[in-house]
Design an enzyme around this catalytic site. Structure first.
Site, PDB file in Angstrom:
ATOM      1  CG  ASP A 110      -3.334  11.535  -3.669  1.00 57.45           C
ATOM      2  OD1 ASP A 110      -3.989  12.137  -2.797  1.00 57.45           O
ATOM      3  OD2 ASP A 110      -2.623  12.128  -4.501  1.00 57.45           O
ATOM      4  CG  ASP A 111      -1.866   3.429  -1.913  1.00 55.51           C
ATOM      5  OD1 ASP A 111      -1.377   2.977  -2.951  1.00 55.51           O
ATOM      6  OD2 ASP A 111      -2.446   2.709  -1.068  1.00 55.51           O
TER       7      ASP A 111
END
Length: 210
Positions: free
Chosen positions: A154-155
């Site tokens: 999710d970065d």
């Protein structure tokens, strides 16, 4: 099973060599960026406290709040757990962050015990705490516990770096990114360091601060 722990720059270099043999583009990143930083920090309550303090504020603001907390005697879990809300807010915490840090302080987490738990058990222990999302736990696993095979799909910086490096039509979504990163096991945390370094270099080339 805990798996490999990253302790030193030599561990990063070992993982980098493995990744370059598996995927030559990682070798090109290493050559372009130089060694990828270790960025290890102490584990424990303070690491997660600081992660909460840093949410949605600048690094300078987070450091200022941290300094005020410690200066007022509210650095340790016990002190935060017993503090009045107004005293913590006087150090610069929002009402929401007061709730988060006090929930963390009162949770009774055995941080020493977390070192011996597999990644998913660490996640299961920390994720229920308010203010602690999966990304925060993954950062804790990578940088505080030194886990070698953790990745943060999710970065946004990792996704953007992967888009550029692998010439993808768009930033990979969670499922696709997870599948892509699976090929980098058991050194996915080193692959993450590679992509962060590559992202920073790309932003500098564009004249934008990373």
């Amino acid at each position: 099973m805990v798996g490999r722990i990253i302790h030193t720059d030599e561990d990063i270099a070992e993982g980098a060599a493995w990744l370059a043999a598996r995927e030559p583009r990682f070798g090109a990143v290493w050559a372009a960026t130089g060694p990828w930083p270790l960025r290890r920090r102490d584990d424990g309550f303070e690491a997660l406290r600081d992660a909460i303090l840093g949410q949605q504020v600048s690094v300078a603001a987070a450091n200022s709040i941290r300094a005020k907390l410690i200066g007022a005697g509210f650095g340790a879990a016990e002190a935060i757990a017993e503090a009045a809300e107004d005293d913590l807010r006087a150090c610069g915490l929002s009402r929401q962050k007061v709730r988060y840090v006090q929930a963390l302080a009162r949770a009774g987490i055995d941080f020493d015990g977390l070192r011996a738990l597999p990644d998913e058990e660490v996640i299961a222990t920390l994720l229920p705490l308010p203010g602690i999302g999966r990304w925060t736990v993954e950062m804790y696993l990578i940088f505080a516990l030194g886990r070698a095979d953790v990745f943060a799909v999710d970065d946004l910086a990792l996704a953007e770096a992967a888009r550029i490096l692998f010439d993808l039509p768009e930033r990979p979504k969670r499922r696709a990114f997870d599948a892509l990163a699976a090929d980098w096991a058991p050194w996915r945390a080193v692959a993450a360091r590679a992509l962060w370094a590559y992202y920073a270099q790309c932003k500098q080339r564009e004249g934008v601060a990373p």
